[in-house]
Write an enzyme that holds these catalytic residues in place. Structure first.
Site, mmCIF file in Angstrom:
data_model
loop_
_atom_site.group_PDB
_atom_site.id
_atom_site.type_symbol
_atom_site.label_atom_id
_atom_site.label_comp_id
_atom_site.label_asym_id
_atom_site.label_seq_id
_atom_site.Cartn_x
_atom_site.Cartn_y
_atom_site.Cartn_z
ATOM 1 N N GLU A 56 78.897 29.998 8.837
ATOM 2 C CA GLU A 56 79.902 29.239 8.079
ATOM 3 C C GLU A 56 81.061 30.146 7.656
ATOM 4 O OE1 GLU A 56 80.305 25.974 7.237
ATOM 5 O OE2 GLU A 56 78.709 25.613 8.667
ATOM 6 N N CYS A 72 88.688 13.704 17.346
ATOM 7 C CA CYS A 72 89.793 13.387 16.429
ATOM 8 C C CYS A 72 90.701 14.617 16.346
ATOM 9 C CB CYS A 72 89.251 12.997 15.050
ATOM 10 S SG CYS A 72 90.501 12.233 14.003
ATOM 11 N N CYS A 94 87.715 2.549 11.808
ATOM 12 C CA CYS A 94 88.773 3.505 11.449
ATOM 13 C C CYS A 94 90.076 2.775 11.129
ATOM 14 C CB CYS A 94 88.987 4.500 12.590
ATOM 15 S SG CYS A 94 90.311 5.667 12.238
HETATM 16 S S1 SF4 Z 1 89.235 6.442 15.713
HETATM 17 FE FE1 SF4 Z 1 89.958 7.337 13.819
HETATM 18 S S2 SF4 Z 1 88.530 8.983 13.389
HETATM 19 FE FE2 SF4 Z 1 88.260 8.407 15.524
HETATM 20 S S3 SF4 Z 1 89.610 9.749 16.700
HETATM 21 FE FE3 SF4 Z 1 90.773 7.934 16.252
HETATM 22 S S4 SF4 Z 1 91.837 8.392 14.365
HETATM 23 FE FE4 SF4 Z 1 90.201 9.883 14.549
#
Ligand code: SF4
Length: 324
Positions: free
Chosen positions: A37, A184, A200
């Site tokens: 970490e 993401c 999302c």
């Molecule tokens: S759906 Fe939302 S969390 Fe997933 S990659 Fe796209 S923006 Fe990021």
């Protein structure tokens, strides 16, 4: 809101795509997880994996072995990873906690250099405690998932805890780190592959979250550095400041009572918060004993002492010697 559907998708995604083979995921030893970490806080997975993780653990297999070593040894083993404050924290932490690191997050955060997210990572990955982590990748996911352009640290923790899978905190937290690193992505999120996409809220326009901060220009600092040579030795001293403290460095011209002429060359070096423009003054002396400040270091043993990358750059520039 009930996120059980998302949690199931995240668990399945991790089984299929998660980086389960990373060596720090093959152990429940809190010390090994802690070291990984700390290394991963400012350094990429690939670099940590290929160059630092195994040699460091070979040299320091336990927290007790760090307690018994010198800070110099630890800084030397940390060379190349940068952000040396992390190494000093590990050293201080070992003095207090050795022989065994606790796994209770409340105890962990009392130790030097262990913040809430690192404490939670150690707790979740060593003993599967239901606590959320909040590193840079997870923050980006949360901003987008909850469509927030701005959030305070407290709000980010609230979001992290709201979304946490308390039944499978180990898998969930590892998966969140992997989704942040692989799906993401900061500039090109792959929403169509994301297990969080059904809920999302930022999916339509992910790049709008979080709001971009204006990049501040790095201030420039100037310095006159003395590279004093006596026979095959160079004059060095141990840095006492917060930044890079404990590492060996060349003194500044003003500290020495030596006549200097023009600089032999200049060197620039970029730190996180500023850029250094330094003039180098090469000074050759016949009598080592005439200088009281600092210590004389043999050029041949330069690679055995802990120095910052600026010192290595200077040596390379002046002596065409690679000390890595
Ligand atoms: S759906 Fe939302 S969390 Fe997933 S990659 Fe796209 S923006 Fe990021």
């Amino acid at each position: 809101m009930n996120y059980s559907d998302i949690h199931n998708k995240v668990r399945l995604w991790y089984k299929r795509y998660g980086r389960e083979t990373l060596p720090w995921r093959q152990t429940d030893d809190p010390y090994v997880i802690y070291i990984s970490e700390m290394m991963l806080q400012q350094t990429q997975v690939k670099t940590v994996l290929e160059r630092f993780f195994f040699p460091f653990l070979e040299r320091f297999p336990t927290l007790q072995s760090i307690k018994e070593a010198s800070l110099d040894d630890l800084l030397h083993a940390w060379q190349g990873l940068g952000y040396y404050r992390r190494a000093r924290y590990i050293y201080d932490c070992a003095q207090i906690a050795a022989p065994k690191l606790p796994t209770d997050p409340k105890e962990l955060v009392k130790l030097p250099g262990i913040g809430k997210s690192t404490a939670h990572a150690i707790a979740a990955f060593s003993t599967h405690q239901p606590v959320a982590i909040l590193d840079a990748n997870v923050k980006r996911i949360l901003y987008r998932f909850f469509a927030k352009q701005k959030a305070t640290e407290k709000e980010l923790w609230q979001m992290a805890e709201e979304l946490l899978d308390r039944e499978e905190p180990y898998i969930y937290n590892q998966a969140m780190m992997d989704i942040g690193a692989m799906v993401c992505l900061p500039k090109a999120p792959k929403c169509e592959l994301c297990p969080l996409s059904s809920h999302c809220m930022g999916r339509e326009n992910p790049l709008a979250y979080p709001q971009k901060k204006e990049r501040k220009k790095r201030p420039i600092k100037q310095k006159k550095i003395a590279v004093v040579q006596c026979n095959n030795k160079l004059l060095m001293r141990k840095r006492q400041t917060e930044l890079l403290g404990g590492l060996w460095e060349f003194p500044e011209v003003e500290e020495l009572q030596l006549p200097v002429d023009k600089p032999c060359c200049t060197i620039t070096h970029t730190y996180t918060h500023f850029k250094l423009e330094a003039e180098l003054f090469y000074i050759k002396v016949d009598q080592c004993s005439g200088i009281k400040e600092g210590e004389w270091i043999d050029i041949a043993s330069f690679s055995e002492i802990a120095t910052s990358s600026l010192e290595k750059k200077i040596i390379k520039q002046l002596f065409q010697t690679d000390t890595n």
